[in-house]
Scaffold this motif. Structure first.
Motif, short mmCIF file in Angstrom:
data_model
loop_
_atom_site.label_atom_id
_atom_site.label_comp_id
_atom_site.label_asym_id
_atom_site.label_seq_id
_atom_site.Cartn_x
_atom_site.Cartn_y
_atom_site.Cartn_z
N SER A 165 -10.56 -1.52 3.86
CA SER A 165 -10.33 -0.19 4.41
C SER A 165 -11.64 0.58 4.35
N LEU A 205 -3.95 5.20 5.02
CA LEU A 205 -4.51 4.07 4.28
C LEU A 205 -3.93 2.76 4.80
N SER A 260 -5.46 1.98 8.13
CA SER A 260 -6.87 1.58 8.03
C SER A 260 -7.01 0.14 7.58
N ALA A 264 -9.69 4.47 -0.71
CA ALA A 264 -9.03 3.16 -0.83
C ALA A 264 -9.29 2.52 -2.19
N THR A 307 0.84 -1.20 0.00
CA THR A 307 0.00 0.00 0.00
C THR A 307 0.88 1.25 0.00
#
Length: 161
Positions: free
Chosen positions: A78, A55, A58, A83, A48
């Protein structure tokens, strides 16, 4: 995108009652699913992109396991609205300048670069990172091995009753 693994355990000529077998099986599968979700999360999070870590965090905290007899479900996701566009990319659109300024200052070291990035997004959109797709693909063999092991442990436990 559906990532589903199905395992069946047939009970024939065992001394355990179907109700007790289901109770043992669901309990074991729920515990196993928690580990499977952690395996997937461990693959997705490093893929990610990170500017501020919102992000990634999450996703690391956005997993759940639910039991809906006779099924056990695991979910890695997420709740953040951006996202999905980060995962799949986006069509050209006029991105808000505020978050782009923060990103440009943090990543590029120049807040003014946000306007060029905004213009580029308006012309071309954004590319997807596909961190969930790639992470699930990387985790799948590990999760399959894990559930094969757990399935055998459940069978051994049911046979020993």
């Amino acid at each position: 995108m559906s990532n589903e693994l199905v395992f069946e355990i047939a009970i024939e000529d065992w001394k355990v009652t179907p109700e007790r077998a289901q109770e043992i099986t669901l309990f074991s599968l729920e515990l196993a699913m928690h580990r499977a979700v952690a395996i997937v999360t461990d693959e997705v999070v490093p893929l990610t992109p990170m500017a501020f870590g919102f992000l990634r965090n999450s996703i690391a905290q956005g997993h759940e396991v639910t039991v809906q007899n006779p099924n056990v479900f695991g979910k890695v996701s997420s709740p953040l609205s951006y996202a999905l566009p980060v995962e799949t990319g986006s069509r050209p659109h006029w991105a808000p300048i505020g978050p782009l300024k923060l990103w440009a200052k943090r990543i590029l070291g120049d807040e003014a670069a946000a306007y060029a990035v905004q213009w580029a997004i308006a012309r071309r959109g954004t590319k997807g990172w596909f961190m969930f797709k790639k992470g699930f693909a990387q985790a799948k063999p590990k999760v399959e091995r894990w559930f094969a092991q757990v399935t055998q442990e459940i069978i051994d436990k049911l046979k020993s009753i």
